[in-house]
Design a protein around this motif. Structure first.
Motif, short mmCIF file in Angstrom:
data_model
loop_
_atom_site.label_atom_id
_atom_site.label_comp_id
_atom_site.label_asym_id
_atom_site.label_seq_id
_atom_site.Cartn_x
_atom_site.Cartn_y
_atom_site.Cartn_z
N PRO A 39 -22.89 -22.27 -10.46
CA PRO A 39 -22.99 -20.80 -10.53
C PRO A 39 -21.99 -20.10 -9.63
CG PRO A 39 -24.80 -21.69 -9.25
CD PRO A 39 -24.09 -22.86 -9.86
N GLY A 40 -21.41 -20.84 -8.68
CA GLY A 40 -20.36 -20.28 -7.83
C GLY A 40 -20.86 -19.80 -6.49
N ALA A 41 -19.94 -19.78 -5.52
CA ALA A 41 -20.27 -19.36 -4.16
C ALA A 41 -20.64 -17.88 -4.11
CB ALA A 41 -19.09 -19.64 -3.23
N ALA A 42 -19.98 -17.05 -4.93
CA ALA A 42 -20.26 -15.61 -4.91
C ALA A 42 -21.68 -15.32 -5.37
CB ALA A 42 -19.25 -14.87 -5.78
N PHE A 43 -22.09 -15.91 -6.49
CA PHE A 43 -23.46 -15.72 -6.99
C PHE A 43 -24.47 -16.19 -5.96
CE2 PHE A 43 -27.19 -17.51 -9.12
CZ PHE A 43 -27.62 -16.43 -9.90
N THR A 44 -24.22 -17.35 -5.37
CA THR A 44 -25.12 -17.90 -4.36
C THR A 44 -25.26 -16.96 -3.17
OG1 THR A 44 -24.53 -20.16 -5.00
CG2 THR A 44 -25.53 -19.86 -2.83
N ALA A 45 -24.13 -16.42 -2.70
CA ALA A 45 -24.15 -15.54 -1.53
C ALA A 45 -24.87 -14.23 -1.82
CB ALA A 45 -22.72 -15.25 -1.06
N VAL A 104 -12.35 -17.38 7.75
CA VAL A 104 -11.21 -18.29 7.87
C VAL A 104 -11.24 -19.38 6.80
CG1 VAL A 104 -10.10 -20.00 9.35
CG2 VAL A 104 -10.92 -17.86 10.33
N LEU A 105 -12.44 -19.90 6.51
CA LEU A 105 -12.58 -21.04 5.60
C LEU A 105 -13.03 -20.64 4.20
CD1 LEU A 105 -14.36 -23.52 8.06
CD2 LEU A 105 -11.92 -23.40 7.51
N LYS A 106 -12.87 -19.39 3.83
CA LYS A 106 -13.39 -18.88 2.56
C LYS A 106 -12.97 -19.74 1.36
CE LYS A 106 -13.69 -14.70 -0.30
NZ LYS A 106 -13.31 -15.33 -1.58
N ASP A 107 -11.69 -20.06 1.25
CA ASP A 107 -11.21 -20.84 0.11
C ASP A 107 -11.78 -22.25 0.10
OD1 ASP A 107 -9.72 -18.67 -0.73
OD2 ASP A 107 -7.87 -19.34 0.24
N VAL A 108 -11.88 -22.85 1.26
CA VAL A 108 -12.43 -24.21 1.35
C VAL A 108 -13.92 -24.21 1.00
CG1 VAL A 108 -12.80 -26.20 2.87
CG2 VAL A 108 -10.75 -24.79 3.12
N PHE A 113 -15.98 -27.64 -0.16
CA PHE A 113 -17.32 -27.78 0.41
C PHE A 113 -18.40 -27.88 -0.67
CE2 PHE A 113 -16.58 -25.75 4.89
CZ PHE A 113 -15.79 -26.83 5.21
N ARG A 114 -18.10 -27.44 -1.89
CA ARG A 114 -19.09 -27.46 -2.97
C ARG A 114 -19.04 -28.76 -3.76
NH1 ARG A 114 -21.62 -22.83 -3.51
NH2 ARG A 114 -22.28 -23.20 -5.66
N ASN A 115 -18.22 -29.69 -3.32
CA ASN A 115 -18.17 -31.01 -3.94
C ASN A 115 -19.53 -31.69 -3.78
OD1 ASN A 115 -17.77 -34.05 -3.82
ND2 ASN A 115 -15.76 -33.38 -4.59
N LEU A 116 -20.07 -32.25 -4.86
CA LEU A 116 -21.42 -32.82 -4.80
C LEU A 116 -21.50 -34.07 -3.93
CD1 LEU A 116 -22.67 -32.27 -8.46
CD2 LEU A 116 -23.58 -31.24 -6.37
N TRP A 117 -20.41 -34.78 -3.74
CA TRP A 117 -20.41 -35.89 -2.79
C TRP A 117 -20.68 -35.36 -1.38
CZ3 TRP A 117 -20.55 -40.87 -4.16
CH2 TRP A 117 -20.08 -41.23 -5.43
N VAL A 118 -20.06 -34.24 -1.07
CA VAL A 118 -20.27 -33.61 0.24
C VAL A 118 -21.70 -33.10 0.36
CG1 VAL A 118 -19.58 -31.71 1.74
CG2 VAL A 118 -17.84 -32.95 0.43
#
Length: 274
Positions: A39-45, A104-108, A113-118
Motif C-alpha cells: 500500500p506504500g509508505a505514504a498510505f501507511t503514514a 534524511v532517510l525518506k527515500d530509503v 526498508f520496506r523489503n520483506l526480508w528486512v
C-alpha cells in the motif's frame, strides 16, 4: 474494492499500532499475502494519524496538563522543575531523532526498508530484544523518575521504527524497560512520545496520496484513517490494562512466529514482492 481493502487495513492499523508488534510491518505483510501489493509508505503514514488522534483523545487530560505546564514554564521559572514541564521538553527532544532521520532517510524508508526480508528479520530480532528487556528490567522507575537522558535514549530507540518490523512502541518500551521503568510507565511514555512523530509524518506524506496509480486515493485513505481511529482507541485502553499485570511475552512469541513465517515463505519462493 479499494474501500473494502481500506476498511481491513484500517482495522489492522488500529489493532497493531499500540501493541509492540509493528503496525507498519502488518500493513506491509498482509496486503502482500492477499495479493494486493504494497500500500506504500505514504498510505501507511497517513492512516496512522487516525490512531494518534485516538491517543490525543484518550490522554487529553495528560496532554493538556503537560502542554500548558510547558508553555507557562517558558516565562514562569518556578514551574520549570515540575514533572509536567519537564515532560514537555522530554517529548520535544525525544521526538527529534525520528523526525531528523525520517527526513534524511525518506527515500530509503520508502524503498529498501520496506523489503520483506528486512521486515521479517526485524520482527524477530526486535521481538527478542523486547523479551530480554522485559525480563531483565528492574521495574524500579515510575514515570515521575523520567530524566532528559532517558527521554533522549527512548527517542533514539523510537527512531529505529523507521524500519517496518521494529515497532515504534516496541522499541521505545524496550529501551524503557532496559532503563528500569515499570511496564505501565514505559508504555505511557511511548504513546506520548509517538504523537509528534506520527502526526508530523502523516501530514508530511499527505501530498503523496493518490499521486500515482500504485497508491490508494483519498476516499480509501480517509476511510482507513477513520476505522483505525475507532479500533485504536479500544486498543489503547486494553493494552494499558494488560501491561499493568502481565508481561510482553505473548507479543514476543507472536513477533518471532510472524517474522519466521515471512522469511520461510520468501525462502520457499512464495510470490511476495520482496
Amino acid at each position: 474494492m479499494d474501500f473494502l481493502k481500506a476498511i481491513f487495513l484500517g482495522i489492522l492499523q488500529g489493532l497493531t499500532e499500540f501493541l509492540p508488534i509493528s503496525s507498519s510491518a502488518h500493513l506491509r505483510i498482509f496486503p502482500e499475502l492477499f495479493g494486493w501489493g504494497d500500500p506504500g509508505a505514504a498510505f501507511t503514514a497517513v492512516i496512522q494519524i487516525g490512531t494518534e488522534l485516538a491517543v490525543l483523545i484518550y490522554f487529553w487530560k495528560d496532554i493538556w496538563r503537560i502542554g500548558s505546564a510547558w508553555l507557562r514554564s517558558l516565562w514562569q521559572p518556578q514551574l520549570r522543575g515540575t514533572l509536567d514541564a519537564r515532560m514537555g521538553w522530554f517529548i520535544i527532544v525525544g521526538s527529534l531523532p525520528i523526525v531528523l532521520l525520517g527526513i534524511v532517510l525518506k527515500d530509503v524508508i520508502e524503498t529498501h526498508f520496506r523489503n520483506l526480508w528486512v521486515v521479517g528479520t526485524t520482527l524477530i530480532v526486535l521481538g527478542i530484544v523486547l523479551g530480554i528487556a522485559d525480563r531483565v528490567s528492574s521495574s524500579s522507575k515510575e514515570i515521575r523518575h523520567l530524566t532528559l537522558r532517558d527521554g533522549v535514549l527512548m527517542g533514539l530507540a523510537q527512531a529505529c521504527a523507521l524500519i517496518p518490523g521494529v515497532s515504534r512502541s516496541g522499541a521505545t518500551i524496550s529501551m524503557g524497560r532496559f532503563l528500569g521503568y515499570e511496564r505501565a510507565a514505559a508504555t505511557r511514555y511511548a504513546f506520548l512520545l509517538a504523537i509528534p512523530a506520527v502526526i508530523g509524518a502523516g501530514l508530511f506524506e499527505l501530498k503523496e496520496i493518490g499521486a500515482n496509480d500504485n497508491t490508494y486515493g483519498w476516499g480509501p485513505t480517509i476511510t482507513a484513517t477513520v476505522v483505525s481511529f475507532v479500533v485504536g482507541y479500544a486498543a489503547i485502553a486494553w493494552l494499558l490494562r494488560y501491561v499493568s499485570t502481565r508481561s510482553y511475552l505473548p507479543f514476543v512469541i507472536y513477533r518471532v512466529v510472524l517474522g519466521t513465517g515471512v522469511l520461510v515463505l520468501l525462502t520457499a519462493g512464495y510470490r511476495l514482492t520482496a
